[in-house]
Design a protein around this motif. Structure first.
Motif, PDB file in Angstrom:
ATOM      1  N   TYR A 150      -8.154 -52.447  -0.403  1.00  0.00           N
ATOM      2  CA  TYR A 150      -8.992 -51.254  -0.144  1.00  0.00           C
ATOM      3  C   TYR A 150      -8.064 -50.313   0.875  1.00  0.00           C
ATOM      4  O   TYR A 150      -7.909 -49.072   0.782  1.00  0.00           O
ATOM      5  CB  TYR A 150     -10.487 -51.050  -0.128  1.00  0.00           C
ATOM      6  N   SER A 161     -12.058 -43.106   3.741  1.00  0.00           N
ATOM      7  CA  SER A 161     -12.836 -43.823   2.509  1.00  0.00           C
ATOM      8  C   SER A 161     -13.899 -43.081   1.745  1.00  0.00           C
ATOM      9  O   SER A 161     -13.922 -43.494   0.533  1.00  0.00           O
ATOM     10  CB  SER A 161     -13.559 -44.950   3.355  1.00  0.00           C
ATOM     11  N   GLY A 162     -14.642 -42.337   2.444  1.00  0.00           N
ATOM     12  CA  GLY A 162     -15.795 -41.468   1.758  1.00  0.00           C
ATOM     13  C   GLY A 162     -15.162 -40.811   0.501  1.00  0.00           C
ATOM     14  O   GLY A 162     -16.228 -40.078  -0.280  1.00  0.00           O
ATOM     15  N   LEU A 165     -13.424 -42.954  -4.741  1.00  0.00           N
ATOM     16  CA  LEU A 165     -14.470 -43.357  -5.949  1.00  0.00           C
ATOM     17  C   LEU A 165     -13.778 -44.596  -6.743  1.00  0.00           C
ATOM     18  O   LEU A 165     -12.688 -44.377  -7.277  1.00  0.00           O
ATOM     19  CB  LEU A 165     -14.790 -42.286  -6.711  1.00  0.00           C
ATOM     20  N   VAL A 174     -16.990 -53.840  -6.534  1.00  0.00           N
ATOM     21  CA  VAL A 174     -18.148 -52.544  -6.509  1.00  0.00           C
ATOM     22  C   VAL A 174     -18.409 -52.668  -5.048  1.00  0.00           C
ATOM     23  O   VAL A 174     -18.488 -51.719  -4.003  1.00  0.00           O
ATOM     24  CB  VAL A 174     -19.036 -52.237  -7.346  1.00  0.00           C
ATOM     25  N   SER A 175     -19.021 -53.860  -4.702  1.00  0.00           N
ATOM     26  CA  SER A 175     -19.726 -54.240  -3.533  1.00  0.00           C
ATOM     27  C   SER A 175     -18.954 -53.987  -2.358  1.00  0.00           C
ATOM     28  O   SER A 175     -18.978 -53.469  -1.184  1.00  0.00           O
ATOM     29  CB  SER A 175     -20.250 -55.663  -3.289  1.00  0.00           C
ATOM     30  N   ARG A 178     -17.949 -50.508  -1.553  1.00  0.00           N
ATOM     31  CA  ARG A 178     -18.997 -49.642  -0.556  1.00  0.00           C
ATOM     32  C   ARG A 178     -18.901 -50.137   1.013  1.00  0.00           C
ATOM     33  O   ARG A 178     -18.959 -49.400   1.696  1.00  0.00           O
ATOM     34  CB  ARG A 178     -20.389 -49.918  -1.306  1.00  0.00           C
ATOM     35  N   GLN A 179     -18.774 -51.532   1.082  1.00  0.00           N
ATOM     36  CA  GLN A 179     -18.670 -51.978   2.358  1.00  0.00           C
ATOM     37  C   GLN A 179     -17.472 -51.181   3.004  1.00  0.00           C
ATOM     38  O   GLN A 179     -17.490 -51.217   4.365  1.00  0.00           O
ATOM     39  CB  GLN A 179     -18.644 -53.613   2.310  1.00  0.00           C
ATOM     40  N   TRP A 182     -16.143 -46.744   0.736  1.00  0.00           N
ATOM     41  CA  TRP A 182     -15.709 -45.803  -0.620  1.00  0.00           C
ATOM     42  C   TRP A 182     -17.072 -45.668  -1.394  1.00  0.00           C
ATOM     43  O   TRP A 182     -18.200 -46.287  -1.215  1.00  0.00           O
ATOM     44  CB  TRP A 182     -14.963 -46.630  -1.701  1.00  0.00           C
ATOM     45  N   ARG A 183     -17.050 -44.513  -2.271  1.00  0.00           N
ATOM     46  CA  ARG A 183     -17.977 -44.727  -3.279  1.00  0.00           C
ATOM     47  C   ARG A 183     -17.495 -45.579  -4.584  1.00  0.00           C
ATOM     48  O   ARG A 183     -16.414 -45.508  -4.623  1.00  0.00           O
ATOM     49  CB  ARG A 183     -18.103 -43.307  -3.739  1.00  0.00           C
ATOM     50  N   ALA A 184     -18.690 -46.105  -4.925  1.00  0.00           N
ATOM     51  CA  ALA A 184     -18.280 -46.958  -6.061  1.00  0.00           C
ATOM     52  C   ALA A 184     -19.193 -47.255  -7.019  1.00  0.00           C
ATOM     53  O   ALA A 184     -20.547 -47.146  -6.793  1.00  0.00           O
ATOM     54  CB  ALA A 184     -17.792 -48.614  -5.777  1.00  0.00           C
ATOM     55  N   THR A 200     -21.726 -38.764  -9.314  1.00  0.00           N
ATOM     56  CA  THR A 200     -21.458 -39.271  -7.778  1.00  0.00           C
ATOM     57  C   THR A 200     -21.453 -38.313  -6.672  1.00  0.00           C
ATOM     58  O   THR A 200     -21.848 -38.607  -5.572  1.00  0.00           O
ATOM     59  CB  THR A 200     -20.385 -39.943  -7.777  1.00  0.00           C
TER      60      THR A 200
END
Length: 202
Positions: A150, A161-162, A165, A174-175, A178-179, A182-184, A200
């Motif tokens: 990532y 990162s934000g 998606l 996905v998890s 998010r950590q 990112w949006r996921a 989203t």
């Protein structure tokens, strides 16, 4: 505000055999005499991490395994069989990718792939012409859900990162996204990418 959408390949954009969507190895034993579970145990379980992160070549690693479990099948023959049967494109996803790009979003593929299949996807299936970039694990040297995967994409896109998606059918990926900030979205059933982006948030 979302600046880039990262789409997983297998399970989202590519969904199994072109004719019916079944797994590429469904008829492997009938067609080539190789039991899928044996190939999984002898090759994928033992060697796939090194191959998919670019630390080992696919043909070079596969050949000695086939020499043991299927001496009459070359690595080239198996790869031709595999790639051609793992190539069903989801046209609705491609259409939505085109719409998102027309609307000004960057759309890239973000996938765990080794070099040969990445080339097949890019060139033979022409996916390179549908997206802005193709990020894959063997080229990056890290695979999802490793955070290095990532971070590489963040640096290359020059985006926070934000603003990214990820759409992926594997919850661990996905998890991890998010950590990483990112949006996921977990892709569990086919949906419209344009709807996911709208839901989203900007």
């Amino acid at each position: 505000m979302i600046r880039a959408v990262l789409v997983d390949v297998d399970g989202v954009l590519v969904t199994g055999r072109p004719k019916d969507g079944l797994h590429w190895s469904h008829d492997l034993e009938r067609d080539l005499g190789i039991a899928p579970e044996l190939l999984q145990r002898q090759f994928f379980t033992q060697h796939w991490t090194d191959v998919v992160t670019g630390r080992a070549g696919l043909c070079e690693t596969l050949a000695p395994v086939l020499a043991e479990i299927a001496p009459s099948v070359s690595s080239e023959a198996l790869l031709e069989y595999w790639f051609a049967r793992d190539a069903r494109l989801e046209e609705a996803v491609l259409q939505d990718i085109a719409t998102l790009r027309r609307n000004g979003l960057t759309v890239a593929l973000a996938s765990n792939q080794e070099h040969l299949r990445a080339r097949y996807l890019s060139e033979r299936l022409s996916l390179a012409g549908h997206v802005d970039r193709f990020y894959y694990s063997a080229a990056i040297g890290a695979r999802k859900p490793d955070s290095a995967f990532y971070r590489h994409i963040e640096r290359d896109l020059g985006a926070p990162s934000g603003a990214l998606l990820l759409i992926d059918d594997t919850i661990e990926n996905v998890s991890a996204a998010r950590q990483a900030g990112w949006r996921a979205v977990h892709w569990t059933t086919p949906r419209r990418l344009v709807d996911i982006v709208a839901e989203t948030g900007e």
